[in-house]
Motif scaffolding. Structure first.
Motif, PDB file in Angstrom:
ATOM      1  N   GLY A 180      44.282 -21.151 -54.825  1.00 17.50           N
ATOM      2  CA  GLY A 180      45.655 -21.621 -54.740  1.00 17.50           C
ATOM      3  C   GLY A 180      46.186 -21.770 -53.335  1.00 17.50           C
ATOM      4  N   LYS A 181      45.347 -21.519 -52.326  1.00 19.66           N
ATOM      5  CA  LYS A 181      45.773 -21.633 -50.930  1.00 19.66           C
ATOM      6  C   LYS A 181      45.072 -22.810 -50.256  1.00 19.66           C
ATOM      7  CE  LYS A 181      46.573 -16.647 -50.528  1.00 19.66           C
ATOM      8  NZ  LYS A 181      46.229 -15.407 -49.787  1.00 19.66           N
ATOM      9  N   ILE A 182      45.816 -23.511 -49.407  1.00 13.57           N
ATOM     10  CA  ILE A 182      45.290 -24.698 -48.727  1.00 13.57           C
ATOM     11  C   ILE A 182      44.536 -24.276 -47.477  1.00 13.57           C
ATOM     12  CG2 ILE A 182      45.925 -26.842 -47.549  1.00 13.57           C
ATOM     13  CD1 ILE A 182      48.406 -26.906 -49.377  1.00 13.57           C
ATOM     14  N   HIS A 183      43.314 -24.777 -47.335  1.00  8.21           N
ATOM     15  CA  HIS A 183      42.489 -24.503 -46.163  1.00  8.21           C
ATOM     16  C   HIS A 183      42.345 -25.783 -45.346  1.00  8.21           C
ATOM     17  CE1 HIS A 183      41.647 -20.850 -48.326  1.00  8.21           C
ATOM     18  NE2 HIS A 183      40.832 -20.413 -47.390  1.00  8.21           N
ATOM     19  N   MET A 184      42.811 -25.738 -44.111  1.00  5.95           N
ATOM     20  CA  MET A 184      42.624 -26.844 -43.165  1.00  5.95           C
ATOM     21  C   MET A 184      41.490 -26.461 -42.222  1.00  5.95           C
ATOM     22  SD  MET A 184      44.638 -29.412 -43.762  1.00  5.95           S
ATOM     23  CE  MET A 184      44.662 -30.295 -42.195  1.00  5.95           C
ATOM     24  N   ILE A 185      40.428 -27.253 -42.253  1.00  8.18           N
ATOM     25  CA  ILE A 185      39.203 -26.897 -41.531  1.00  8.18           C
ATOM     26  C   ILE A 185      38.917 -27.955 -40.468  1.00  8.18           C
ATOM     27  CG2 ILE A 185      36.753 -26.321 -41.783  1.00  8.18           C
ATOM     28  CD1 ILE A 185      37.376 -25.997 -44.838  1.00  8.18           C
ATOM     29  N   GLY A 186      38.815 -27.513 -39.213  1.00 13.03           N
ATOM     30  CA  GLY A 186      38.430 -28.421 -38.131  1.00 13.03           C
ATOM     31  C   GLY A 186      39.520 -29.416 -37.763  1.00 13.03           C
ATOM     32  N   GLY A 187      39.086 -30.529 -37.168  1.00 10.22           N
ATOM     33  CA  GLY A 187      40.029 -31.559 -36.734  1.00 10.22           C
ATOM     34  C   GLY A 187      40.802 -31.191 -35.490  1.00 10.22           C
ATOM     35  N   CYS A 188      40.305 -30.220 -34.730  1.00 12.25           N
ATOM     36  CA  CYS A 188      40.998 -29.795 -33.509  1.00 12.25           C
ATOM     37  C   CYS A 188      39.965 -29.328 -32.489  1.00 12.25           C
ATOM     38  CB  CYS A 188      41.986 -28.670 -33.807  1.00 12.25           C
ATOM     39  SG  CYS A 188      41.207 -27.138 -34.356  1.00 12.25           S
ATOM     40  N   LEU A 189      40.409 -29.159 -31.253  1.00 13.50           N
ATOM     41  CA  LEU A 189      39.532 -28.727 -30.172  1.00 13.50           C
ATOM     42  C   LEU A 189      39.609 -27.229 -29.925  1.00 13.50           C
ATOM     43  CD1 LEU A 189      40.169 -31.643 -27.617  1.00 13.50           C
ATOM     44  CD2 LEU A 189      38.263 -31.374 -29.228  1.00 13.50           C
ATOM     45  N   ASN A 190      40.491 -26.552 -30.624  1.00 12.74           N
ATOM     46  CA  ASN A 190      40.657 -25.116 -30.452  1.00 12.74           C
ATOM     47  C   ASN A 190      39.542 -24.380 -31.183  1.00 12.74           C
ATOM     48  OD1 ASN A 190      41.545 -22.350 -30.750  1.00 12.74           O
ATOM     49  ND2 ASN A 190      43.592 -23.033 -30.177  1.00 12.74           N
ATOM     50  N   LYS A 191      38.604 -23.810 -30.451  1.00  9.36           N
ATOM     51  CA  LYS A 191      37.446 -23.161 -31.063  1.00  9.36           C
ATOM     52  C   LYS A 191      37.808 -21.837 -31.728  1.00  9.36           C
ATOM     53  CE  LYS A 191      34.027 -25.216 -27.958  1.00  9.36           C
ATOM     54  NZ  LYS A 191      32.902 -24.954 -27.021  1.00  9.36           N
ATOM     55  N   LYS A 192      38.914 -21.213 -31.300  1.00 10.46           N
ATOM     56  CA  LYS A 192      39.283 -19.923 -31.846  1.00 10.46           C
ATOM     57  C   LYS A 192      40.000 -20.056 -33.193  1.00 10.46           C
ATOM     58  CE  LYS A 192      39.627 -17.480 -27.420  1.00 10.46           C
ATOM     59  NZ  LYS A 192      40.519 -16.681 -26.531  1.00 10.46           N
ATOM     60  N   ILE A 193      40.689 -21.184 -33.391  1.00  7.08           N
ATOM     61  CA  ILE A 193      41.426 -21.384 -34.636  1.00  7.08           C
ATOM     62  C   ILE A 193      40.931 -22.673 -35.277  1.00  7.08           C
ATOM     63  CG2 ILE A 193      43.702 -21.486 -35.730  1.00  7.08           C
ATOM     64  CD1 ILE A 193      44.912 -20.196 -33.316  1.00  7.08           C
ATOM     65  N   GLN A 194      39.734 -22.632 -35.843  1.00  8.44           N
ATOM     66  CA  GLN A 194      39.172 -23.798 -36.522  1.00  8.44           C
ATOM     67  C   GLN A 194      39.726 -23.951 -37.931  1.00  8.44           C
ATOM     68  OE1 GLN A 194      36.677 -26.450 -36.009  1.00  8.44           O
ATOM     69  NE2 GLN A 194      37.640 -26.083 -34.041  1.00  8.44           N
TER      70      GLN A 194
END
Length: 381
Positions: A180-194
């Protein structure tokens, strides 16, 4: 009969003849029918055929009008589709929902009904989007990163802005729903918060477990082929499916595809299905990590309906597989309208495989020629 035999039926395995001894009492035979019906209510309808082999009691309950009445009282899923008009600088979205309609014909008919109270906005076209319950969430940006979150309530048509992500992301993100929780994966350059996780109940973002260095989103994001099942988010890449496992600390696995080209992918009754260019409709045996061909309707049968899978979308519709595709006739220079066709496919276990049959097919709408499918959502409640 032992409990494990019932579980083996639910898993799609037929027991040996000597296991199915009617003289052996089933553990469920000690329970009141009302309680057994509540248990059956939580088992997908696709398992009815297997359950009917377990015992005469279960066969009777599976076929009983009481179970049908209980199932009909459950919240129904609805398919929402939005099209984009392609001959404008800022593509506009047009919302429709698939509905059963009253008809003079004896058989059931379906139509795509316009939903005029749902808004259109440019970010809907560019951002990642996913449905949870009766709400559709639009997250992130396009090629330009964004941390925005917009929430569309399909019941009221109200569009509201939610809390921003910690990191701005592009449409290269892979989005999925786990518990039931949305996971946003990748799409950014921040390696610590993928990975960031949004909880619709608390309306807040938290940092999730990130995948390893291999997962730097080499995905074919133009196909937007992603699906969520259990603890996993599946996304299509060339010749393989990436599997993000949230339960195992964001572990990334891969599942080899039978061919390089997959047109559509979705989950129906807790199984992942995909339509491949050469192999046709297949389902994923998640334990063995192999794709198996669905028995019954082959690639040629669906092609006989004129299904154009490179332009099609598919999703679960009340336990069935719904496939929608455009059908055009005549010269495209003179054409002003296209027909939207739909096929509803019933899926049932047969032994350790899946069998399908086309339950209904027909035209569900006529659209302007410049309309094209953009996204399809399954909402409930």
């Amino acid at each position: 009969m032992k409990v494990r035999k019932l579980s083996s039926f639910i898993a799609g395995k037929r027991p040996r003849e000597d296991d199915n001894d009617p003289s052996s009492p089933s553990p469920l035979s000690w329970l009141p029918d009302e309680l057994v019906l509540q248990c059956l209510l939580r088992v997908p309808k696709t398992y009815d055929l297997n359950l009917s082999y377990v015992s005469k009691t279960l066969r009777s309950l599976v076929r009983s009008p009481d179970l049908h009445r209980l199932r009909s009282s459950l919240p129904k899923n609805s398919i929402y589709v939005y099209f984009r008009g392609e001959k404008t600088l800022e593509p506009k979205q047009y919302w429709f929902t698939l509905r059963q309609i009253q008809s003079s014909k004896p058989e059931i008919e379906y139509q795509l009904i316009p939903v005029n109270n749902l808004p259109s906005h440019p970010f809907m076209y560019h951002s990642s989007a996913i449905a949870v319950g009766s709400e559709i969430f639009f997250v992130g940006g396009s090629s330009k990163p964004s941390s925005d979150l917009w929430i569309l309530d399909t019941r009221s048509g109200e569009l509201s802005q939610g809390p921003s992500m910690k990191v701005a992301r592009t449409c290269d993100s892979v989005v999925g729903v786990i518990n039931g929780k949305i996971h946003m994966i990748g799409g950014c350059l921040n390696k610590k918060i993928q990975v960031e996780v949004y909880d619709p109940k608390t309306r807040s973002w938290t940092v999730g477990e990130g995948p390893d260095e291999r997962f730097r989103l080499r995905l074919i994001t133009m196909t937007q082929l992603t699906a969520s099942l259990g603890w996993n988010v599946y996304s299509a890449e060339t010749a393989k499916i990436n599997v993000y496992n949230a339960r195992q600390g964001g572990r990334l696995e891969t599942v080899k595809m039978p061919s390089d080209v997959v047109w559509c992918m979705c989950v129906v009754a807790d199984l992942l299905y995909a339509y491949y260019f050469r192999e046709g409709l297949m389902w994923l045996d998640a334990k063995r990590k192999i794709w198996k061909r669905v028995i019954g309707v082959g690639c040629n049968d669906l092609k006989a309906l004129g299904v154009k899978f490179h332009d099609a979308v598919m999703a679960e519709y009340n336990g069935k597989l719904a496939i929608l595709w455009p059908e055009a006739e005549g010269n495209h220079l003179d054409r002003t309208e296209i027909r939207i066709r739909c096929a509803l496919i019933a899926l049932d276990w047969v032994g350790d495989g899946m069998r399908e049959r086309i339950e209904w097919s027909g035209t569900v709408a006529e659209m302007p020629d410049n309309y094209s499918f953009h996204k399809i959502f399954v909402v409930s409640g």
